[in-house]
Design a protein around this motif. Sequence first.
Motif, PDB file in Angstrom:
ATOM      1  N   MET A  62       9.020 -10.894  70.983  1.00  0.00           N
ATOM      2  CA  MET A  62       9.767 -11.796  70.105  1.00  0.00           C
ATOM      3  C   MET A  62       8.851 -12.889  69.594  1.00  0.00           C
ATOM      4  O   MET A  62       8.091 -13.477  70.349  1.00  0.00           O
ATOM      5  N   LYS A  63       8.904 -13.159  68.300  1.00  0.00           N
ATOM      6  CA  LYS A  63       8.067 -14.207  67.730  1.00  0.00           C
ATOM      7  C   LYS A  63       8.897 -15.188  66.894  1.00  0.00           C
ATOM      8  O   LYS A  63       8.369 -16.052  66.215  1.00  0.00           O
ATOM      9  N   ASN A  64      10.216 -15.041  66.924  1.00  0.00           N
ATOM     10  CA  ASN A  64      11.081 -15.886  66.122  1.00  0.00           C
ATOM     11  C   ASN A  64      12.354 -16.114  66.905  1.00  0.00           C
ATOM     12  O   ASN A  64      12.863 -15.201  67.549  1.00  0.00           O
ATOM     13  N   GLN A  65      12.885 -17.312  66.867  1.00  0.00           N
ATOM     14  CA  GLN A  65      14.065 -17.619  67.650  1.00  0.00           C
ATOM     15  C   GLN A  65      15.298 -16.894  67.141  1.00  0.00           C
ATOM     16  O   GLN A  65      16.213 -16.633  67.909  1.00  0.00           O
ATOM     17  N   ASP A  66      15.353 -16.590  65.861  1.00  0.00           N
ATOM     18  CA  ASP A  66      16.514 -15.901  65.321  1.00  0.00           C
ATOM     19  C   ASP A  66      16.362 -14.399  65.523  1.00  0.00           C
ATOM     20  O   ASP A  66      15.487 -13.760  64.939  1.00  0.00           O
ATOM     21  N   VAL A  67      17.217 -13.856  66.353  1.00  0.00           N
ATOM     22  CA  VAL A  67      17.097 -12.449  66.745  1.00  0.00           C
ATOM     23  C   VAL A  67      17.249 -11.519  65.544  1.00  0.00           C
ATOM     24  O   VAL A  67      16.478 -10.565  65.377  1.00  0.00           O
ATOM     25  N   LEU A  68      18.234 -11.781  64.684  1.00  0.00           N
ATOM     26  CA  LEU A  68      18.468 -10.897  63.537  1.00  0.00           C
ATOM     27  C   LEU A  68      17.261 -10.854  62.621  1.00  0.00           C
ATOM     28  O   LEU A  68      16.822  -9.773  62.201  1.00  0.00           O
ATOM     29  N   VAL A  69      16.709 -12.015  62.294  1.00  0.00           N
ATOM     30  CA  VAL A  69      15.573 -12.089  61.386  1.00  0.00           C
ATOM     31  C   VAL A  69      14.371 -11.366  61.966  1.00  0.00           C
ATOM     32  O   VAL A  69      13.705 -10.576  61.282  1.00  0.00           O
ATOM     33  N   THR A  70      14.082 -11.632  63.229  1.00  0.00           N
ATOM     34  CA  THR A  70      12.948 -10.976  63.878  1.00  0.00           C
ATOM     35  C   THR A  70      13.137  -9.466  63.928  1.00  0.00           C
ATOM     36  O   THR A  70      12.216  -8.702  63.639  1.00  0.00           O
ATOM     37  N   PHE A  71      14.341  -9.036  64.292  1.00  0.00           N
ATOM     38  CA  PHE A  71      14.616  -7.603  64.386  1.00  0.00           C
ATOM     39  C   PHE A  71      14.384  -6.919  63.043  1.00  0.00           C
ATOM     40  O   PHE A  71      13.712  -5.879  62.966  1.00  0.00           O
ATOM     41  N   LEU A  72      14.924  -7.488  61.975  1.00  0.00           N
ATOM     42  CA  LEU A  72      14.775  -6.874  60.657  1.00  0.00           C
ATOM     43  C   LEU A  72      13.328  -6.869  60.188  1.00  0.00           C
ATOM     44  O   LEU A  72      12.838  -5.862  59.659  1.00  0.00           O
ATOM     45  N   ASP A  73      12.625  -7.971  60.389  1.00  0.00           N
ATOM     46  CA  ASP A  73      11.233  -8.052  59.947  1.00  0.00           C
ATOM     47  C   ASP A  73      10.372  -7.031  60.681  1.00  0.00           C
ATOM     48  O   ASP A  73       9.510  -6.375  60.085  1.00  0.00           O
ATOM     49  N   GLU A  74      10.599  -6.872  61.969  1.00  0.00           N
ATOM     50  CA  GLU A  74       9.846  -5.873  62.748  1.00  0.00           C
ATOM     51  C   GLU A  74      10.263  -4.457  62.368  1.00  0.00           C
ATOM     52  O   GLU A  74       9.428  -3.556  62.245  1.00  0.00           O
ATOM     53  N   LEU A  75      11.556  -4.249  62.181  1.00  0.00           N
ATOM     54  CA  LEU A  75      12.060  -2.918  61.846  1.00  0.00           C
ATOM     55  C   LEU A  75      11.437  -2.391  60.569  1.00  0.00           C
ATOM     56  O   LEU A  75      11.017  -1.226  60.502  1.00  0.00           O
ATOM     57  N   TYR A  76      11.354  -3.224  59.542  1.00  0.00           N
ATOM     58  CA  TYR A  76      10.760  -2.789  58.280  1.00  0.00           C
ATOM     59  C   TYR A  76       9.280  -2.426  58.444  1.00  0.00           C
ATOM     60  O   TYR A  76       8.736  -1.669  57.635  1.00  0.00           O
ATOM     61  N   GLN A  77       8.646  -2.948  59.493  1.00  0.00           N
ATOM     62  CA  GLN A  77       7.239  -2.647  59.740  1.00  0.00           C
ATOM     63  C   GLN A  77       7.057  -1.454  60.684  1.00  0.00           C
ATOM     64  O   GLN A  77       5.935  -1.115  61.060  1.00  0.00           O
ATOM     65  N   GLY A  78       8.178  -0.834  61.065  1.00  0.00           N
ATOM     66  CA  GLY A  78       8.093   0.384  61.873  1.00  0.00           C
ATOM     67  C   GLY A  78       8.003   0.151  63.356  1.00  0.00           C
ATOM     68  O   GLY A  78       7.532   1.020  64.098  1.00  0.00           O
ATOM     69  N   ARG A  79       8.469  -1.005  63.817  1.00  0.00           N
ATOM     70  CA  ARG A  79       8.481  -1.284  65.251  1.00  0.00           C
ATOM     71  C   ARG A  79       9.693  -2.148  65.562  1.00  0.00           C
ATOM     72  O   ARG A  79      10.383  -2.627  64.670  1.00  0.00           O
ATOM     73  N   LEU A  80       9.972  -2.330  66.856  1.00  0.00           N
ATOM     74  CA  LEU A  80      11.111  -3.122  67.277  1.00  0.00           C
ATOM     75  C   LEU A  80      10.672  -4.231  68.218  1.00  0.00           C
ATOM     76  O   LEU A  80       9.758  -4.033  69.021  1.00  0.00           O
ATOM     77  N   PRO A  81      11.309  -5.403  68.135  1.00  0.00           N
ATOM     78  CA  PRO A  81      11.004  -6.457  69.105  1.00  0.00           C
ATOM     79  C   PRO A  81      11.612  -6.127  70.458  1.00  0.00           C
ATOM     80  O   PRO A  81      12.534  -5.311  70.555  1.00  0.00           O
ATOM     81  N   ASP A 137      27.820  -7.101  57.797  1.00  0.00           N
ATOM     82  CA  ASP A 137      28.187  -5.755  57.326  1.00  0.00           C
ATOM     83  C   ASP A 137      26.962  -4.947  56.886  1.00  0.00           C
ATOM     84  O   ASP A 137      26.950  -4.348  55.812  1.00  0.00           O
ATOM     85  N   ILE A 138      25.938  -4.931  57.747  1.00  0.00           N
ATOM     86  CA  ILE A 138      24.709  -4.213  57.403  1.00  0.00           C
ATOM     87  C   ILE A 138      24.386  -3.087  58.388  1.00  0.00           C
ATOM     88  O   ILE A 138      23.260  -2.590  58.421  1.00  0.00           O
ATOM     89  N   ALA A 139      25.371  -2.665  59.171  1.00  0.00           N
ATOM     90  CA  ALA A 139      25.125  -1.602  60.155  1.00  0.00           C
ATOM     91  C   ALA A 139      24.585  -0.323  59.512  1.00  0.00           C
ATOM     92  O   ALA A 139      23.622   0.265  60.030  1.00  0.00           O
ATOM     93  N   PRO A 140      25.155   0.161  58.392  1.00  0.00           N
ATOM     94  CA  PRO A 140      24.630   1.401  57.792  1.00  0.00           C
ATOM     95  C   PRO A 140      23.171   1.268  57.371  1.00  0.00           C
ATOM     96  O   PRO A 140      22.375   2.197  57.565  1.00  0.00           O
ATOM     97  N   GLN A 141      22.804   0.108  56.790  1.00  0.00           N
ATOM     98  CA  GLN A 141      21.415  -0.101  56.366  1.00  0.00           C
ATOM     99  C   GLN A 141      20.476  -0.112  57.573  1.00  0.00           C
ATOM    100  O   GLN A 141      19.393   0.477  57.532  1.00  0.00           O
ATOM    101  N   VAL A 142      20.897  -0.794  58.641  1.00  0.00           N
ATOM    102  CA  VAL A 142      20.058  -0.870  59.844  1.00  0.00           C
ATOM    103  C   VAL A 142      19.904   0.513  60.463  1.00  0.00           C
ATOM    104  O   VAL A 142      18.791   0.915  60.843  1.00  0.00           O
ATOM    105  N   PHE A 143      20.990   1.265  60.561  1.00  0.00           N
ATOM    106  CA  PHE A 143      20.915   2.597  61.160  1.00  0.00           C
ATOM    107  C   PHE A 143      20.041   3.528  60.321  1.00  0.00           C
ATOM    108  O   PHE A 143      19.241   4.305  60.864  1.00  0.00           O
ATOM    109  N   ALA A 144      20.181   3.453  59.002  1.00  0.00           N
ATOM    110  CA  ALA A 144      19.353   4.288  58.125  1.00  0.00           C
ATOM    111  C   ALA A 144      17.879   3.952  58.296  1.00  0.00           C
ATOM    112  O   ALA A 144      17.023   4.854  58.353  1.00  0.00           O
ATOM    113  N   GLU A 145      17.559   2.667  58.397  1.00  0.00           N
ATOM    114  CA  GLU A 145      16.169   2.248  58.561  1.00  0.00           C
ATOM    115  C   GLU A 145      15.624   2.697  59.916  1.00  0.00           C
ATOM    116  O   GLU A 145      14.467   3.136  60.023  1.00  0.00           O
ATOM    117  N   LEU A 146      16.441   2.594  60.951  1.00  0.00           N
ATOM    118  CA  LEU A 146      16.016   3.063  62.284  1.00  0.00           C
ATOM    119  C   LEU A 146      15.705   4.559  62.257  1.00  0.00           C
ATOM    120  O   LEU A 146      14.700   5.003  62.828  1.00  0.00           O
TER     121      LEU A 146
END
Length: 353
Positions: A4-23, A41-50
């Motif tokens: 983890m490099k950011n206090q906001d879990v959602l922001v960190t998760f998305l930023d890492e996810l787009y780079q092909g890894r997970l926090p 309401d972004i579950a479909p986008q997150v699942f598709a990216e995963l």
Amino acid sequence: MAEMKNQDVLVTFLDELYQGRLPSLDEMQYVNLMMDIDLFDIAPQVFAELRQKGLSHQVPEQVRLKLSSEADIVLIQNFLIKTELKMILQTFEASCIEVIPLKGTQLAERYFGGLAARGTTDIDLLVGKKDLHQASDLLISLGFDKVTGDPTHFHEEYVKPLNNASFPSLTVELHWNIIREDFTNTDVSRLWRDASLMSGCHYVYELSPLHTFYHICLHGMNHHMMSMKYFVDIATLIHVMDSRLEYAELLDVAAADRNLSKVWIALSLAYDMLPHLQRLKPMPMLPYKFKYPGWNLEKARKVMLGRKGFSYSWFRIVTAFTVHDTWGQRWSQLGFLIWNLPLLWIRKREIFR
């Protein structure tokens, strides 16, 4: 997994996810993450990216099952909407009325990876002003009823009841512009000139990649970027479009339409939220900065929960002077707010689609 490099879990998760890894998240962080994913309401986008990144089995099973379930619901709903859209477009084609579907299932399939990858609740169609009356008659002939709305807006709404308990009605928005005309000088004819015919059609078009991205930025700003859904839209299109997206051309179009501040703020917020975007596709430098004072993710969360309060009203007033390119637009926006802020404050939640 990345730390983890950011206090906001959602922001960190998305930023890492787009780079092909997970926090690396603990159980409570995943609980908070899923609350945000549900809120925005972004579950479909997150699942598709995963799935696209091959990371779906690196999240806890209950998280994966929840995301998958949400994507399945969106798939069913989007399939129903796509079926209705196909019937509408066939009717427009047969009636020789030029039309461009905006966002919706077309966007999900072309840029997000499939019908299950991005949810939508309605159908948006762009038609020429000269065809508006005929297009309206066609929708009414297909079982839609016109809804009385704001006469200064840039679209009309039509609603059709459906024989479906989970999706009781469908709304079609008939657009003649992509943004309010009293707040912009948008040259809609440019969108039509650069659009391309869909396969097998003579009157049904799709927006160019550049104008698709342009529209998504303006759509997010139309809703004051008060949902992470708009950030995900922008980030996903940047990743998918890559070399097809030229910022110099985009900013030239936005400047000509007097929408430069809106596009620049949308991009700046997205790049600040997801720092990897700067490494992927650097933003150009401008000799001046457009700001969006008062915007933050906590405010967005409160707005999505219906807790707007005085700070949101103040935010709308202040940003009226920063989100427009001309003083005419600013005073027009301020006049609109003076008349409508009491309503905006009372309403529990705006519709963020």
